[in-house]
Design an enzyme around this catalytic site. Structure first.
Site, PDB file in Angstrom:
ATOM      1  N   MET A   1      -8.498   0.538   0.638  1.00 17.06           N
ATOM      2  CA  MET A   1      -7.586  -0.664   1.911  1.00 17.06           C
ATOM      3  C   MET A   1      -7.862   0.238   3.231  1.00 17.06           C
ATOM      4  O   MET A   1      -7.335  -0.622   4.108  1.00 17.06           O
ATOM      5  CB  MET A   1      -6.316  -0.936   1.384  1.00 17.06           C
ATOM      6  CG  MET A   1      -5.912  -2.084   0.046  1.00 17.06           C
ATOM      7  SD  MET A   1      -6.977  -3.455   0.399  1.00 17.06           S
ATOM      8  CE  MET A   1      -6.027  -3.777   1.413  1.00 17.06           C
ATOM      9  N   GLU A   2      -7.572   1.486   3.359  1.00 17.60           N
ATOM     10  CA  GLU A   2      -7.739   1.802   4.213  1.00 17.60           C
ATOM     11  C   GLU A   2      -9.479   1.802   5.443  1.00 17.60           C
ATOM     12  O   GLU A   2      -8.819   1.874   6.428  1.00 17.60           O
ATOM     13  CB  GLU A   2      -7.016   3.829   4.068  1.00 17.60           C
ATOM     14  CG  GLU A   2      -5.588   4.327   4.154  1.00 17.60           C
ATOM     15  CD  GLU A   2      -5.391   3.130   2.680  1.00 17.60           C
ATOM     16  OE1 GLU A   2      -4.457   2.964   2.460  1.00 17.60           O
ATOM     17  OE2 GLU A   2      -6.254   3.262   1.656  1.00 17.60           O
TER      18      GLU A   2
ATOM     19  N   CYS B   1       1.305  -1.198  -0.193  1.00 14.97           N
ATOM     20  CA  CYS B   1      -0.018  -0.001   0.040  1.00 14.97           C
ATOM     21  C   CYS B   1       1.212   1.407   0.183  1.00 14.97           C
ATOM     22  O   CYS B   1       1.668   0.968   1.126  1.00 14.97           O
ATOM     23  CB  CYS B   1      -0.859  -0.380   1.330  1.00 14.97           C
ATOM     24  SG  CYS B   1      -2.284  -0.997   0.958  1.00 14.97           S
ATOM     25  N   HIS B   2       0.732   2.745  -0.954  1.00 18.13           N
ATOM     26  CA  HIS B   2       1.453   3.659  -1.271  1.00 18.13           C
ATOM     27  C   HIS B   2       1.168   4.273   0.449  1.00 18.13           C
ATOM     28  O   HIS B   2       0.032   4.315   0.682  1.00 18.13           O
ATOM     29  CB  HIS B   2       0.927   4.270  -2.135  1.00 18.13           C
ATOM     30  CG  HIS B   2       1.102   3.073  -3.067  1.00 18.13           C
ATOM     31  ND1 HIS B   2       0.626   2.676  -3.707  1.00 18.13           N
ATOM     32  CD2 HIS B   2       2.372   4.029  -3.783  1.00 18.13           C
ATOM     33  CE1 HIS B   2       1.621   2.554  -5.068  1.00 18.13           C
ATOM     34  NE2 HIS B   2       2.179   2.895  -4.966  1.00 18.13           N
TER      35      HIS B   2
ATOM     36  N   ASP C   1     -10.940  -7.785  21.303  1.00 15.56           N
ATOM     37  CA  ASP C   1     -10.382  -7.506  22.914  1.00 15.56           C
ATOM     38  C   ASP C   1     -11.209  -6.937  24.172  1.00 15.56           C
ATOM     39  O   ASP C   1     -10.815  -7.369  25.143  1.00 15.56           O
ATOM     40  CB  ASP C   1      -8.820  -6.644  22.052  1.00 15.56           C
ATOM     41  CG  ASP C   1      -8.255  -6.809  23.232  1.00 15.56           C
ATOM     42  OD1 ASP C   1      -7.519  -7.944  24.148  1.00 15.56           O
ATOM     43  OD2 ASP C   1      -7.759  -6.138  23.794  1.00 15.56           O
TER      44      ASP C   1
END
Length: 154
Positions: free
Chosen positions: A110-111, A75-76, A125
């Site tokens: 993707m982010e 990824c950039h 969690d």
């Protein structure tokens, strides 16, 4: 099951986006975490031992969006203009929705996906002690439906 032994490791590279023009880009992703009803009630009432679940997940998602190029090797690094993280309770689950905007040469899906994934993992969690059964397993807890729901360019 398919074999991948024929794929050479040296064929890994980052795509050149240098010739692409800078454009406003947005992406929205979502996903769900399925939890016990008692856990959902504890989240609503602010009674989770580790603290405010959704506030923590919101911060974690924001940090994950910013760290996407560090986490996903090809990824950039891109300038992030805005991040929004929202949650809604549905029957038996919480849905996380992350929207990311940028002005750049490549998309931000993707982010957005990374933000959703980390938000849901953070929720897991924070509530895992309430979700475990007598054997320490998670019979009801699962993350599903992580997807890009919208992507815009221009």
């Amino acid at each position: 099951m398919a074999e991948f032994s024929h794929i050479k490791e040296d064929r890994v590279h980052m795509v050149d986006i240098g010739e692409k023009s800078e454009v406003r880009r947005t992406a929205t992703a979502r996903g769900r975490i399925h939890l016990r009803d008692t856990t959902l009630l504890a989240i609503r009432e602010g009674a989770v031992v580790k603290g405010n679940v959704l506030a923590t997940a919101r911060i974690a998602a924001t940090l994950a969006v910013k760290d996407t190029p560090r986490l996903i090797p090809m990824c950039h690094t891109i300038p992030i203009s805005s991040i929004s993280v929202d949650f809604s309770e549905e029957t038996g689950c919480i849905e996380a929705i992350v929207k990311v905007s940028s002005v750049g040469r490549t998309g931000v899906e993707m982010e957005a996906l990374t933000g959703v994934s980390v938000a849901l993992l953070t929720i897991w969690d924070m509530v895992k002690s309430a979700e475990k059964d007598e054997q320490g397993q998670y019979p009801c807890t699962r993350i599903t439906g992580i997807e890009v729901t919208e992507k815009r360019k221009g």
